[in-house]
Design a protein around this motif. Structure first.
Motif, PDB file in Angstrom:
ATOM      1  N   SER A  30      62.291  34.528  -6.608  1.00 30.32           N
ATOM      2  CA  SER A  30      61.449  33.519  -7.271  1.00 30.32           C
ATOM      3  C   SER A  30      60.326  33.020  -6.381  1.00 30.32           C
ATOM      4  O   SER A  30      59.402  32.351  -6.858  1.00 30.32           O
ATOM      5  N   MET A  31      60.393  33.327  -5.095  1.00 33.85           N
ATOM      6  CA  MET A  31      59.342  32.914  -4.168  1.00 33.85           C
ATOM      7  C   MET A  31      58.278  33.988  -4.007  1.00 33.85           C
ATOM      8  O   MET A  31      57.426  33.898  -3.106  1.00 33.85           O
ATOM      9  N   HIS A  32      58.336  35.010  -4.836  1.00 34.00           N
ATOM     10  CA  HIS A  32      57.373  36.104  -4.757  1.00 34.00           C
ATOM     11  C   HIS A  32      56.596  36.235  -6.051  1.00 34.00           C
ATOM     12  O   HIS A  32      57.191  36.284  -7.129  1.00 34.00           O
ATOM     13  N   ALA A  33      55.290  36.276  -5.908  1.00 37.07           N
ATOM     14  CA  ALA A  33      54.469  36.717  -7.025  1.00 37.07           C
ATOM     15  C   ALA A  33      54.735  38.202  -7.214  1.00 37.07           C
ATOM     16  O   ALA A  33      54.953  38.936  -6.237  1.00 37.07           O
ATOM     17  N   MET A  34      54.730  38.646  -8.464  1.00 35.12           N
ATOM     18  CA  MET A  34      55.016  40.042  -8.761  1.00 35.12           C
ATOM     19  C   MET A  34      53.857  40.660  -9.538  1.00 35.12           C
ATOM     20  O   MET A  34      53.130  39.940 -10.254  1.00 35.12           O
ATOM     21  N   SER A  35      53.732  41.950  -9.428  1.00 32.51           N
ATOM     22  CA  SER A  35      52.668  42.619 -10.150  1.00 32.51           C
ATOM     23  C   SER A  35      53.054  44.053 -10.453  1.00 32.51           C
ATOM     24  O   SER A  35      54.008  44.593  -9.884  1.00 32.51           O
ATOM     25  N   TRP A  36      52.287  44.643 -11.353  1.00 36.37           N
ATOM     26  CA  TRP A  36      52.337  46.075 -11.621  1.00 36.37           C
ATOM     27  C   TRP A  36      50.942  46.640 -11.340  1.00 36.37           C
ATOM     28  O   TRP A  36      49.950  46.104 -11.845  1.00 36.37           O
ATOM     29  N   PHE A  37      50.906  47.674 -10.539  1.00 36.75           N
ATOM     30  CA  PHE A  37      49.690  48.425 -10.281  1.00 36.75           C
ATOM     31  C   PHE A  37      49.888  49.835 -10.835  1.00 36.75           C
ATOM     32  O   PHE A  37      51.013  50.284 -11.056  1.00 36.75           O
ATOM     33  N   ARG A  38      48.791  50.527 -11.023  1.00 36.30           N
ATOM     34  CA  ARG A  38      48.882  51.924 -11.416  1.00 36.30           C
ATOM     35  C   ARG A  38      47.827  52.738 -10.684  1.00 36.30           C
ATOM     36  O   ARG A  38      46.798  52.207 -10.280  1.00 36.30           O
ATOM     37  N   GLN A  39      48.134  54.016 -10.535  1.00 40.18           N
ATOM     38  CA  GLN A  39      47.180  54.923  -9.907  1.00 40.18           C
ATOM     39  C   GLN A  39      47.258  56.273 -10.590  1.00 40.18           C
ATOM     40  O   GLN A  39      48.324  56.906 -10.634  1.00 40.18           O
ATOM     41  N   ALA A  40      46.118  56.688 -11.123  1.00 44.88           N
ATOM     42  CA  ALA A  40      46.002  58.003 -11.753  1.00 44.88           C
ATOM     43  C   ALA A  40      45.441  58.989 -10.743  1.00 44.88           C
ATOM     44  O   ALA A  40      44.770  58.589  -9.786  1.00 44.88           O
ATOM     45  N   PRO A  41      45.687  60.274 -10.936  1.00 42.47           N
ATOM     46  CA  PRO A  41      45.174  61.276 -10.001  1.00 42.47           C
ATOM     47  C   PRO A  41      43.664  61.173  -9.851  1.00 42.47           C
ATOM     48  O   PRO A  41      42.936  61.097 -10.842  1.00 42.47           O
ATOM     49  N   GLY A  42      43.210  61.134  -8.605  1.00 38.39           N
ATOM     50  CA  GLY A  42      41.790  61.082  -8.320  1.00 38.39           C
ATOM     51  C   GLY A  42      41.149  59.725  -8.531  1.00 38.39           C
ATOM     52  O   GLY A  42      39.927  59.589  -8.388  1.00 38.39           O
ATOM     53  N   GLU A  44      41.349  55.249  -7.949  1.00 37.25           N
ATOM     54  CA  GLU A  44      41.866  54.203  -7.097  1.00 37.25           C
ATOM     55  C   GLU A  44      42.991  53.440  -7.808  1.00 37.25           C
ATOM     56  O   GLU A  44      43.043  53.385  -9.034  1.00 37.25           O
ATOM     57  N   ARG A  45      43.831  52.850  -6.991  1.00 34.63           N
ATOM     58  CA  ARG A  45      44.890  52.011  -7.541  1.00 34.63           C
ATOM     59  C   ARG A  45      44.263  50.789  -8.197  1.00 34.63           C
ATOM     60  O   ARG A  45      43.323  50.193  -7.649  1.00 34.63           O
ATOM     61  N   GLU A  46      44.794  50.384  -9.347  1.00 38.11           N
ATOM     62  CA  GLU A  46      44.255  49.227 -10.047  1.00 38.11           C
ATOM     63  C   GLU A  46      45.387  48.319 -10.520  1.00 38.11           C
ATOM     64  O   GLU A  46      46.486  48.765 -10.819  1.00 38.11           O
ATOM     65  N   LEU A  47      45.064  47.042 -10.557  1.00 38.92           N
ATOM     66  CA  LEU A  47      46.032  46.042 -10.993  1.00 38.92           C
ATOM     67  C   LEU A  47      46.159  46.070 -12.510  1.00 38.92           C
ATOM     68  O   LEU A  47      45.168  45.958 -13.222  1.00 38.92           O
ATOM     69  N   ASP A 105      53.350  28.769  -8.665  1.00 38.37           N
ATOM     70  CA  ASP A 105      52.479  28.957  -9.825  1.00 38.37           C
ATOM     71  C   ASP A 105      51.316  29.903  -9.535  1.00 38.37           C
ATOM     72  O   ASP A 105      50.385  30.006 -10.324  1.00 38.37           O
ATOM     73  N   ARG A 106      51.363  30.600  -8.412  1.00 40.28           N
ATOM     74  CA  ARG A 106      50.267  31.475  -8.016  1.00 40.28           C
ATOM     75  C   ARG A 106      50.649  32.944  -8.166  1.00 40.28           C
ATOM     76  O   ARG A 106      51.810  33.321  -8.014  1.00 40.28           O
ATOM     77  N   TYR A 107      49.624  33.756  -8.445  1.00 44.20           N
ATOM     78  CA  TYR A 107      49.787  35.201  -8.363  1.00 44.20           C
ATOM     79  C   TYR A 107      48.610  35.733  -7.546  1.00 44.20           C
ATOM     80  O   TYR A 107      47.657  35.005  -7.251  1.00 44.20           O
ATOM     81  N   TYR A 108      48.684  36.982  -7.178  1.00 41.67           N
ATOM     82  CA  TYR A 108      47.635  37.588  -6.371  1.00 41.67           C
ATOM     83  C   TYR A 108      46.964  38.716  -7.140  1.00 41.67           C
ATOM     84  O   TYR A 108      47.598  39.392  -7.939  1.00 41.67           O
ATOM     85  N   LEU A 109      45.702  38.937  -6.841  1.00 36.08           N
ATOM     86  CA  LEU A 109      44.968  40.037  -7.450  1.00 36.08           C
ATOM     87  C   LEU A 109      44.826  41.251  -6.529  1.00 36.08           C
ATOM     88  O   LEU A 109      45.056  42.375  -6.975  1.00 36.08           O
ATOM     89  N   PRO A 110      44.445  41.073  -5.278  1.00 34.96           N
ATOM     90  CA  PRO A 110      44.255  42.261  -4.435  1.00 34.96           C
ATOM     91  C   PRO A 110      45.580  42.880  -4.007  1.00 34.96           C
ATOM     92  O   PRO A 110      46.558  42.172  -3.732  1.00 34.96           O
TER      93      PRO A 110
END
Length: 127
Positions: A30-42, A44-47, A105-110
């Motif tokens: 609960s002390m961690h912001a969580m995210s899903w990123f994805r990366q397609a071949p060729g 860059e990784r994106e949020l 109440d915070r999340y991260y983007l980068p």
């Protein structure tokens, strides 16, 4: 140390749905912001989506356009990405990530803000 294990990827037809899950180890989820990123071949990784530690605040990439929903269950150390109306361009390896935050109440983007990463799960959208 937090270990993340994703599941739920696979092959789906355009317009279909998938539900990705990520289970975290440890007792500080609960002390961690969580995210899903994805990366397609060729590419860059994106949020794809991010969620705050308390689950009240979320963020979605512009390409999501209401098709995906991120949620978390802190009692089960789980974060979920429900994906609907999938498109071929959603094909990628999807990874969950955890970033410690003293503010629930915070999340991260980068992606550099995230300390821990899962191994990734392949999502393929094709007919």
């Amino acid at each position: 140390q937090v270990q993340l294990v994703e599941s739920g990827g696979g092959l789906v037809q355009p317009g279909g749905s998938l539900r990705l899950s990520c289970v975290a180890s440890g007792d500080t989820f609960s002390m961690h912001a969580m995210s899903w990123f994805r990366q397609a071949p060729g590419k860059e990784r994106e949020l794809v989506a991010a969620i705050s530690g308390n689950g009240y605040n979320t963020y979605y990439g512009n390409f999501v356009k209401g098709r995906f929903t991120i949620s978390r269950d802190n009692a089960k150390n789980t974060v979920t990405l429900q994906m609907t109306r999938l498109k071929p361009e959603d094909t990628a390896v999807y990874s969950c990530a955890a970033g410690y935050s003293m503010y629930s109440d915070r999340y991260y983007l980068p992606d550099t803000a995230y300390d821990y990463w899962g191994q990734g799960t392949q999502v393929t959208v094709s007919s």
